[in-house]
Design a protein around this motif. Sequence first.
Motif, PDB file in Angstrom:
ATOM      1  N   VAL A  19       0.856  -1.211  -0.283  1.00  0.00           N
ATOM      2  CA  VAL A  19       0.151  -0.414  -0.099  1.00  0.00           C
ATOM      3  C   VAL A  19       1.352   1.585  -0.222  1.00  0.00           C
ATOM      4  O   VAL A  19       0.815   2.560  -0.551  1.00  0.00           O
ATOM      5  N   ALA A  20       2.021   1.230   0.721  1.00  0.00           N
ATOM      6  CA  ALA A  20       2.858   2.626   1.144  1.00  0.00           C
ATOM      7  C   ALA A  20       3.973   2.338   2.100  1.00  0.00           C
ATOM      8  O   ALA A  20       3.818   0.968   2.460  1.00  0.00           O
TER       9      ALA A  20
ATOM     10  N   LYS B  14      12.331   7.047  13.115  1.00  0.00           N
ATOM     11  CA  LYS B  14      13.835   6.831  12.461  1.00  0.00           C
ATOM     12  C   LYS B  14      13.536   5.503  12.157  1.00  0.00           C
ATOM     13  O   LYS B  14      14.137   4.812  11.495  1.00  0.00           O
ATOM     14  N   GLY B  15      12.932   4.525  11.528  1.00  0.00           N
ATOM     15  CA  GLY B  15      12.247   3.633  11.115  1.00  0.00           C
ATOM     16  C   GLY B  15      11.824   3.827   9.302  1.00  0.00           C
ATOM     17  O   GLY B  15      10.926   4.843   9.409  1.00  0.00           O
ATOM     18  N   THR B  16      11.825   2.770   8.860  1.00  0.00           N
ATOM     19  CA  THR B  16      11.199   2.389   7.923  1.00  0.00           C
ATOM     20  C   THR B  16       9.621   1.420   7.303  1.00  0.00           C
ATOM     21  O   THR B  16      10.523   0.170   8.092  1.00  0.00           O
ATOM     22  N   TYR B  17       8.819   1.610   6.922  1.00  0.00           N
ATOM     23  CA  TYR B  17       7.851   1.194   7.037  1.00  0.00           C
ATOM     24  C   TYR B  17       7.129   0.233   6.292  1.00  0.00           C
ATOM     25  O   TYR B  17       7.078   1.233   4.861  1.00  0.00           O
ATOM     26  N   LEU B  18       6.734  -0.963   5.445  1.00  0.00           N
ATOM     27  CA  LEU B  18       6.136  -1.525   5.107  1.00  0.00           C
ATOM     28  C   LEU B  18       4.532  -1.541   5.026  1.00  0.00           C
ATOM     29  O   LEU B  18       4.523  -2.024   6.245  1.00  0.00           O
ATOM     30  N   ARG B  19       3.901  -1.556   4.969  1.00  0.00           N
ATOM     31  CA  ARG B  19       2.501  -0.955   5.237  1.00  0.00           C
ATOM     32  C   ARG B  19       1.633  -2.224   3.673  1.00  0.00           C
ATOM     33  O   ARG B  19       1.472  -1.594   3.045  1.00  0.00           O
TER      34      ARG B  19
ATOM     35  N   TYR C  42       5.800  10.054   2.877  1.00  0.00           N
ATOM     36  CA  TYR C  42       5.490   8.601   2.844  1.00  0.00           C
ATOM     37  C   TYR C  42       5.621   8.799   1.134  1.00  0.00           C
ATOM     38  O   TYR C  42       5.837   9.208   0.212  1.00  0.00           O
ATOM     39  N   ILE C  43       5.773   6.693   0.584  1.00  0.00           N
ATOM     40  CA  ILE C  43       5.164   7.286  -1.241  1.00  0.00           C
ATOM     41  C   ILE C  43       4.379   5.504  -0.996  1.00  0.00           C
ATOM     42  O   ILE C  43       4.222   4.847  -0.498  1.00  0.00           O
ATOM     43  N   VAL C  44       4.125   6.221  -1.913  1.00  0.00           N
ATOM     44  CA  VAL C  44       2.862   5.415  -2.234  1.00  0.00           C
ATOM     45  C   VAL C  44       2.259   4.947  -3.387  1.00  0.00           C
ATOM     46  O   VAL C  44       2.904   5.187  -4.240  1.00  0.00           O
ATOM     47  N   SER C  45       1.222   3.779  -2.791  1.00  0.00           N
ATOM     48  CA  SER C  45       0.773   2.905  -4.337  1.00  0.00           C
ATOM     49  C   SER C  45       0.168   3.572  -5.455  1.00  0.00           C
ATOM     50  O   SER C  45      -1.044   4.142  -4.188  1.00  0.00           O
TER      51      SER C  45
END
Length: 260
Positions: free
Chosen positions: A170-171, A177-182, A214-217
């Motif tokens: 999804v995004a 300070k962390g990077t997450y994948l939703r 955010y980076i979004v799909s």
Amino acid sequence: MVTKTPPMNIVIIEDEKPAARMLQRRVEAHGFEVVTLLHSVEEALQWFPVNAMPDLIFLDIQLSDGLSFELFDHLTLTSPVIFTTAYDEYALRAFKHNSVDYLLKPIDEDELARAIDKFRKWHATPAPVFDKHLIQNLFQESFSDQLRFKKRFSIKLGQHIKLIPIGEVVAFYSENKGTYLRARDGRDYLLEQTLEQLESELDPKQFFRMNRKYIVSMHAIVDIQIHSNSRLKLVLQNLANDDLIVSRERVSEFRGWLDA
């Protein structure tokens, strides 16, 4: 006495059998008759020489034993084709000039209906003859381009590794300070990359860096709302957050990305 026109015949070539059966039910609901389901390049190479050419072919791009453009090297396929694919690449857009249409997986019902309507209009004119060399060149261009971008993420969960296909994302976002994948299931997964690193690994046709966080799909966007100061606010599948704001400086680029 009115003669009833028989339904048009369709062949579905799809390596995932549940997906093939589901597509069969959906196209039959539109009044077609599916004469066979094929699941590999090899099956198709054996079936077509000894059977009549169908009115339409639904053709998956990546099959279990190779790329479907191999069929055009060995067979003279005169049927119109609706391609199905998990990728939305620029080469496929160019390729639409030689096919009825292509459908991005998971196949949306409205997109399927539009493709079928387009085929019905094509059916009133002679079926196109496909240039196998153009087809091969376009697919090779498409797949060589895909190799540059991430297709999946492997996430370590305790003693296990979970694979998340790029189509399930999804995004990506940064927090504390962390990077997450939703993911589409609503779960979040911690990644090792930064958003800056991800930008070079993701297909820019599918993903957009909307702000610093955010980076979004493209395919996860549910709604786009006009926000204050000429900005835009997004609602994503399984993700609604006040931080999903396209900055004013990026609105023009974002609109161009949507229309590309």
